[in-house]
Write an enzyme that holds these catalytic residues in place. Structure first.
Site, PDB file in Angstrom:
ATOM      1  N   ASP A 141       0.630  -1.575   0.203  1.00 22.09           N
ATOM      2  CA  ASP A 141      -0.337   0.071  -0.358  1.00 22.09           C
ATOM      3  C   ASP A 141       0.960   1.036   0.173  1.00 22.09           C
ATOM      4  O   ASP A 141       2.180   1.348   0.369  1.00 22.09           O
ATOM      5  CB  ASP A 141      -1.088   0.338   1.081  1.00 22.09           C
ATOM      6  CG  ASP A 141      -1.885   1.026   1.623  1.00 22.09           C
ATOM      7  OD1 ASP A 141      -2.193   1.805   0.215  1.00 22.09           O
ATOM      8  OD2 ASP A 141      -2.124   1.811   2.116  1.00 22.09           O
ATOM      9  N   SER A 142       0.178   2.753  -0.103  1.00 22.61           N
ATOM     10  CA  SER A 142       1.088   3.519  -0.624  1.00 22.61           C
ATOM     11  C   SER A 142       1.598   4.084   0.989  1.00 22.61           C
ATOM     12  O   SER A 142       2.152   4.370   1.856  1.00 22.61           O
ATOM     13  CB  SER A 142       0.231   4.932  -0.635  1.00 22.61           C
ATOM     14  OG  SER A 142      -0.720   4.646  -0.264  1.00 22.61           O
TER      15      SER A 142
ATOM     16  N   TYR B 213      -0.802   8.776  -2.451  1.00 22.60           N
ATOM     17  CA  TYR B 213      -0.850   8.583  -3.666  1.00 22.60           C
ATOM     18  C   TYR B 213      -2.512   9.204  -4.213  1.00 22.60           C
ATOM     19  O   TYR B 213      -2.717   9.102  -5.463  1.00 22.60           O
ATOM     20  CB  TYR B 213      -1.461   7.304  -4.228  1.00 22.60           C
ATOM     21  CG  TYR B 213      -0.370   6.125  -4.066  1.00 22.60           C
ATOM     22  CD1 TYR B 213       0.924   6.774  -4.274  1.00 22.60           C
ATOM     23  CD2 TYR B 213      -0.950   4.751  -4.223  1.00 22.60           C
ATOM     24  CE1 TYR B 213       2.186   5.731  -3.889  1.00 22.60           C
ATOM     25  CE2 TYR B 213       1.141   3.660  -4.392  1.00 22.60           C
ATOM     26  CZ  TYR B 213       2.205   4.255  -4.122  1.00 22.60           C
ATOM     27  OH  TYR B 213       3.206   3.344  -4.325  1.00 22.60           O
ATOM     28  N   GLY B 214      -3.734   9.282  -3.423  1.00 26.38           N
ATOM     29  CA  GLY B 214      -4.802  10.087  -4.027  1.00 26.38           C
ATOM     30  C   GLY B 214      -4.739  11.114  -4.985  1.00 26.38           C
ATOM     31  O   GLY B 214      -5.286  11.204  -6.300  1.00 26.38           O
TER      32      GLY B 214
ATOM     33  N   CYS C 153      -3.923  -1.795  -2.025  1.00 27.96           N
ATOM     34  CA  CYS C 153      -4.468  -0.123  -2.575  1.00 27.96           C
ATOM     35  C   CYS C 153      -5.448  -0.518  -3.374  1.00 27.96           C
ATOM     36  O   CYS C 153      -5.102  -0.293  -4.780  1.00 27.96           O
ATOM     37  CB  CYS C 153      -3.683   0.227  -2.789  1.00 27.96           C
ATOM     38  SG  CYS C 153      -2.804   2.346  -2.950  1.00 27.96           S
ATOM     39  N   ASN C 154      -6.705   0.769  -3.380  1.00 29.22           N
ATOM     40  CA  ASN C 154      -7.366   1.075  -4.688  1.00 29.22           C
ATOM     41  C   ASN C 154      -7.174   1.912  -5.791  1.00 29.22           C
ATOM     42  O   ASN C 154      -7.292   1.711  -6.703  1.00 29.22           O
ATOM     43  CB  ASN C 154      -8.694   1.223  -4.272  1.00 29.22           C
ATOM     44  CG  ASN C 154      -9.972   0.268  -3.562  1.00 29.22           C
ATOM     45  OD1 ASN C 154     -10.755  -0.158  -3.519  1.00 29.22           O
ATOM     46  ND2 ASN C 154      -9.483   0.079  -1.721  1.00 29.22           N
TER      47      ASN C 154
ATOM     48  N   CYS D 193     -11.142   2.323  -0.439  1.00 33.50           N
ATOM     49  CA  CYS D 193      -9.457   3.266   0.216  1.00 33.50           C
ATOM     50  C   CYS D 193      -9.518   2.374   1.577  1.00 33.50           C
ATOM     51  O   CYS D 193     -10.443   2.296   2.192  1.00 33.50           O
ATOM     52  CB  CYS D 193      -9.533   4.303   0.698  1.00 33.50           C
ATOM     53  SG  CYS D 193      -8.098   5.005   1.052  1.00 33.50           S
ATOM     54  N   THR D 194      -8.306   1.616   1.110  1.00 34.50           N
ATOM     55  CA  THR D 194      -8.018   0.728   2.659  1.00 34.50           C
ATOM     56  C   THR D 194      -7.909   1.234   4.162  1.00 34.50           C
ATOM     57  O   THR D 194      -7.956   1.116   5.198  1.00 34.50           O
ATOM     58  CB  THR D 194      -6.767   0.372   2.198  1.00 34.50           C
ATOM     59  OG1 THR D 194      -6.122   1.099   1.890  1.00 34.50           O
ATOM     60  CG2 THR D 194      -7.358  -0.743   0.867  1.00 34.50           C
ATOM     61  N   HIS D 195      -7.516   2.573   4.036  1.00 34.18           N
ATOM     62  CA  HIS D 195      -7.317   3.586   4.777  1.00 34.18           C
ATOM     63  C   HIS D 195      -8.630   3.760   5.529  1.00 34.18           C
ATOM     64  O   HIS D 195      -9.168   4.037   7.033  1.00 34.18           O
ATOM     65  CB  HIS D 195      -6.963   5.088   4.978  1.00 34.18           C
ATOM     66  CG  HIS D 195      -5.197   4.816   4.260  1.00 34.18           C
ATOM     67  ND1 HIS D 195      -5.507   4.109   3.363  1.00 34.18           N
ATOM     68  CD2 HIS D 195      -4.784   4.822   5.609  1.00 34.18           C
ATOM     69  CE1 HIS D 195      -3.632   4.449   3.666  1.00 34.18           C
ATOM     70  NE2 HIS D 195      -3.202   5.257   4.723  1.00 34.18           N
TER      71      HIS D 195
HETATM   72  N1  DGL Z   1      -5.308   3.334   1.057  1.00 38.29           N
HETATM   73  C1  DGL Z   1      -5.309   3.309  -0.353  1.00 38.29           C
HETATM   74  C2  DGL Z   1      -6.407   3.508  -1.209  1.00 38.29           C
HETATM   75  O1  DGL Z   1      -6.904   1.802  -0.782  1.00 38.29           O
HETATM   76  C3  DGL Z   1      -4.811   4.871  -0.863  1.00 38.29           C
HETATM   77  C4  DGL Z   1      -4.443   6.152   0.398  1.00 38.29           C
HETATM   78  C5  DGL Z   1      -3.943   6.869  -0.776  1.00 38.29           C
HETATM   79  O2  DGL Z   1      -2.239   6.550  -0.371  1.00 38.29           O
HETATM   80  O3  DGL Z   1      -4.573   8.365  -0.978  1.00 38.29           O
HETATM   81  O4  DGL Z   1      -6.529   3.679  -2.257  1.00 38.29           O
END
Ligand code: DGL
Length: 265
Positions: free
Chosen positions: A7-8, A39-40, A71-72, A185-187
């Protein structure tokens, strides 16, 4: 048997906890591209090579049997390219549009993701393919991944900001209301208690973690069962590691990941 979870940042830990439950005998390498987080907001033409490079280094270094892109934002952009380049199985994390379309009673559901994920053609194609009869609201948040990352490492959460971010997910139409919100988003699963506190009405929050872990188990198949049956199984988690691309995680992050059984690589 090694599974790499990528993931990021720390959001992939929401997938990791299901991987622990479903594949307890696997060794884990968690690869966090924290140097490039979040990453968004990245442009696709820069983000694809970034993801390919980091995962490519991770594969060369740790030789995993399978990679979970937890990570989506990365999966909806780079999964096809990763599968073309590497000869190992990949499990992606993409918005759970199909289950939401199957489970909604009102026909109204929302997808809460990063700004990157809501823009992707991949996400739009999922909706066209699986949810053409539903009314789907796509909501891209600029700040929730960062808020979750800070919350995980000890900061408090401003509920007013959270409320503002999730507000567009709640739609009322012809006497019907949104009944499902896909956590794309996995967060976001780490903020679920805050989401529940500020939601204008109760909804189901769809977290894809368990089906993702089950898909990893299916793809590994007999290879995993052999390891799991052998005496070397890793239920103590003593071999699990985390690699931060920054090489410089904060103290709170290190403490947090050790609670998930991960030691610094
Ligand atoms: N956890 C990530 C996701 O599932 C991205 C979070 C990010 O880096 O913006 O999209």
């Amino acid at each position: 048997m090694t599974i790499m979870v990528f993931d990021s940042g720390l959001g992939g830990l929401s997938i990791l906890r299901e991987v622990h439950a479903v594949l307890p005998a696997a060794n884990i390498v968690y690869l966090a591209d924290d140097a490039a987080f979040p990453y968004g907001g990245w442009e696709p033409d820069k983000l694809v090579p970034q993801i390919i490079n980091v995962i490519s280094d991770g594969i060369a270094r740790y030789r995993p049997d399978l990679v979970i892109v937890a990570c989506n934002t990365a999966s909806t952009l780079a999964l096809d390219e990763l599968r073309k380049r590497f000869d190992i199985p990949f499990v992606g994390t993409v918005p759970a549009v199909k289950p939401a379309a199957e489970q909604t009673s009102s026909g109204l559901f929302s997808v809460l993701a990063t700004q990157g994920t809501v823009k992707r053609q991949y996400t739009r194609d999922l909706i066209a393919e699986f949810a053409d009869k539903a009314h789907v609201r796509l909501v891209g948040s600029k700040s929730l991944a960062k808020i979750a990352e800070s919350y995980l490492t000890g900061a408090s959460v401003d509920l007013k900001i959270v409320e503002k971010q999730i507000e567009p997910c709640f739609v009322e139409r012809d006497g019907l209301r949104t009944d499902i919100i896909v956590l794309a988003c996995t967060h976001y699963p780490f903020l679920i208690n805050q989401f529940r506190k500020v939601a204008p009405w109760p909804v189901d929050w769809l977290d894809p973690a368990e089906p993702i872990a089950r898909q990893a188990l299916r793809l590994l198949g007999a290879k995993y069962n052999d390891v799991s049956d052998s005496a070397n199984s890793n239920s103590s988690r003593s071999n699990d590691i985390i690699h931060f691309t920054s090489q410089n995680p904060g103290r709170e992050a290190v403490r947090l990941v050790s609670g998930f059984g991960l030691s610094l690589a």
